[in-house]
Motif scaffolding. Structure first.
Motif, PDB file in Angstrom:
ATOM      1  N   UNK A 110       1.921   8.570  -1.009  1.00  0.00           N
ATOM      2  CA  UNK A 110       0.875   7.654  -1.603  1.00  0.00           C
ATOM      3  C   UNK A 110       1.522   6.212  -1.890  1.00  0.00           C
ATOM      4  N   UNK A 111       2.335   5.719  -0.995  1.00  0.00           N
ATOM      5  CA  UNK A 111       2.878   4.241  -0.745  1.00  0.00           C
ATOM      6  C   UNK A 111       1.840   3.270  -0.125  1.00  0.00           C
ATOM      7  N   UNK A 112       1.559   2.279  -0.823  1.00  0.00           N
ATOM      8  CA  UNK A 112       0.566   1.561  -0.079  1.00  0.00           C
ATOM      9  C   UNK A 112       1.084   0.896   1.138  1.00  0.00           C
ATOM     10  N   UNK A 113       2.590   0.569   1.298  1.00  0.00           N
ATOM     11  CA  UNK A 113       3.132   0.199   2.285  1.00  0.00           C
ATOM     12  C   UNK A 113       3.043   0.987   3.626  1.00  0.00           C
ATOM     13  N   UNK A 114       2.766   2.207   3.352  1.00  0.00           N
ATOM     14  CA  UNK A 114       2.839   3.315   4.605  1.00  0.00           C
ATOM     15  C   UNK A 114       1.837   2.852   5.778  1.00  0.00           C
ATOM     16  N   UNK A 115       2.549   2.696   6.990  1.00  0.00           N
ATOM     17  CA  UNK A 115       1.643   2.140   8.111  1.00  0.00           C
ATOM     18  C   UNK A 115       1.075   3.415   8.922  1.00  0.00           C
ATOM     19  N   UNK A 283       2.839  -7.797  -8.962  1.00  0.00           N
ATOM     20  CA  UNK A 283       2.792  -6.681  -7.867  1.00  0.00           C
ATOM     21  C   UNK A 283       4.098  -6.782  -7.246  1.00  0.00           C
ATOM     22  N   UNK A 284       5.138  -5.857  -7.677  1.00  0.00           N
ATOM     23  CA  UNK A 284       6.468  -5.961  -7.278  1.00  0.00           C
ATOM     24  C   UNK A 284       6.908  -5.645  -5.859  1.00  0.00           C
ATOM     25  N   UNK A 285       5.757  -4.790  -5.447  1.00  0.00           N
ATOM     26  CA  UNK A 285       5.805  -4.403  -3.825  1.00  0.00           C
ATOM     27  C   UNK A 285       5.955  -5.749  -2.860  1.00  0.00           C
ATOM     28  N   UNK A 286       5.258  -6.576  -3.353  1.00  0.00           N
ATOM     29  CA  UNK A 286       5.044  -7.785  -2.498  1.00  0.00           C
ATOM     30  C   UNK A 286       6.358  -8.509  -2.518  1.00  0.00           C
ATOM     31  N   UNK A 287       7.084  -8.611  -3.711  1.00  0.00           N
ATOM     32  CA  UNK A 287       8.275  -9.244  -3.905  1.00  0.00           C
ATOM     33  C   UNK A 287       9.374  -8.493  -2.866  1.00  0.00           C
ATOM     34  N   UNK A 297       2.900  -1.061  -6.636  1.00  0.00           N
ATOM     35  CA  UNK A 297       2.456  -2.212  -7.478  1.00  0.00           C
ATOM     36  C   UNK A 297       3.490  -2.529  -8.651  1.00  0.00           C
ATOM     37  N   UNK A 298       3.887  -1.341  -9.477  1.00  0.00           N
ATOM     38  CA  UNK A 298       4.608  -1.740 -10.656  1.00  0.00           C
ATOM     39  C   UNK A 298       5.802  -1.035 -10.421  1.00  0.00           C
ATOM     40  N   UNK A 299       6.422  -0.556  -9.568  1.00  0.00           N
ATOM     41  CA  UNK A 299       7.622  -0.027  -8.999  1.00  0.00           C
ATOM     42  C   UNK A 299       7.812  -0.228  -7.469  1.00  0.00           C
ATOM     43  N   UNK A 300       9.118  -0.880  -7.151  1.00  0.00           N
ATOM     44  CA  UNK A 300       9.406  -1.020  -5.870  1.00  0.00           C
ATOM     45  C   UNK A 300      11.033  -1.158  -5.793  1.00  0.00           C
TER      46      UNK A 300
END
Length: 324
Positions: A110-115, A283-287, A297-300
């Motif tokens: 469920x990670x948004x960064x998953x390709x 959105x801490x995933x962007x950082x 978004x809230x935990x990275x």
């Protein structure tokens, strides 16, 4: 989901695994899939090249976890890997050779960064947890086979994962479907009280000594960012494992006016692990991506190599302030 279910039905040998630095969703999703595969008489191996945090070991009392080297000694030639809750191929907690030799790589995440690194992928970034996705798959199997495949052990593992990844149903990733799932798991016999007591109510005395020392490092920058630092000396002095410190992270976020909390952990003199948590809008995933990390978004999280703990902290704080 149906393609993954078919692949499971057709295969005989499976590895279930997850990401490095195990957490509740990592273990809950992997364990529930392990139990299901066992229940349909598949040869399944739980393989993870990492240690389990102290507060999650209760889930694995009846499980033999192998490392990659131990699995290799079995000399299996044809096996599939089910990777759960891992957002990046490089973070799968197995030897790369095992991953390369797998006949199929199934990715459930469920990670948004998953390709979509798997041969088969079931990735829903909006889901509360990977445990919710495993729950969806098992519900689909119930529908296809007209039988209940979830027992109390599976329900407890899934409940532990969803509780920890939603912060006891307080984080923004909690949705109506999350509560529907939790209700269903309780009906199926999930040991909810045991999960809460073991995960949140059973910390050793030394953990609180470390927490007190960690809180003395609390620093608030421009009212919006807070940091807490854990050094190797602090861990050693209090006899607490690096793996057992994730519960400290919310303390740097849950402060009036603070938007982003940053927990900085010294794993070794040249390896600094940093956890990011936000409250409302960042959105801490962007950082994290700026430093080759990732997450939600809230935990990275991210890792900085070759820098002192002071420099690593400054780099991430500066980037966070820019983002804010």
């Amino acid at each position: 989901m149906d393609k993954i279910i078919n692949c499971i039905d057709e295969g005989n040998y499976f590895i279930v695994t997850s990401h490095v630095n195990p957490d509740g969703d990592n273990i809950g999703s992997t364990l529930s899939m392990y139990y299901y595969l066992k229940s349909i008489n598949k040869q399944v191996y739980y393989v993870l090249d990492d240690d389990i945090p102290l507060n999650l070991k209760f889930l694995l009392n009846d499980i033999d976890i192998l490392n990659s080297e131990e699995f290799e000694k079995l000399n299996l030639k044809d096996f599939s890997i089910i990777s759960l809750d891992c957002g990046d191929l490089g973070r799968i907690c197995l030897d790369k050779d095992l991953i390369d030799r797998a006949s199929k790589l199934i990715c459930i995440d469920h990670h948004a960064s998953n390709q979509s690194f798997g041969d088969l992928n079931y990735i829903i970034p909006e889901a509360s947890s990977t445990c919710e996705l495993v729950y969806n798959i098992l519900k689909r199997i119930n529908q296809i086979k007209n039988t209940q495949v979830m027992d109390s052990k599976i329900a407890t593992a899934l409940y532990a994962g969803v509780v920890t990844d939603t912060g006891k149903f307080t984080y923004s990733n909690t949705s109506p479907s999350t509560f529907d799932m939790a209700k269903d798991l309780l009906v199926l016999g999930a040991e909810s009280n045991k999960v809460i007591c073991e995960v949140y109510g059973n910390n050793p005395y030394n953990y609180y000594k470390l927490l007190g020392e960690a809180l003395n490092t609390l620093n608030i920058i421009e009212t919006k960012v807070a940091t807490i630092t854990l050094t190797q000396d602090m861990l050693s002095r209090n006899n607490v494992s690096f793996k057992d410190t994730d519960g400290i992270t919310p303390y740097c976020r849950d402060i009036e006016n603070v938007e982003v909390g940053i927990l900085v952990k010294e794993k070794s003199p040249n390896e600094i692990k940093i956890s990011l948590r936000s409250k409302n809008y960042v959105d801490v995933s962007q950082i994290a991506k700026k430093f080759n990390g990732g997450g939600h978004v809230r935990a990275a999280g991210l890792t900085v190599f070759g820098e002192t703990i002071e420099n690593a902290t400054k780099m991430v704080v500066d980037e966070t302030l820019k983002y804010i």
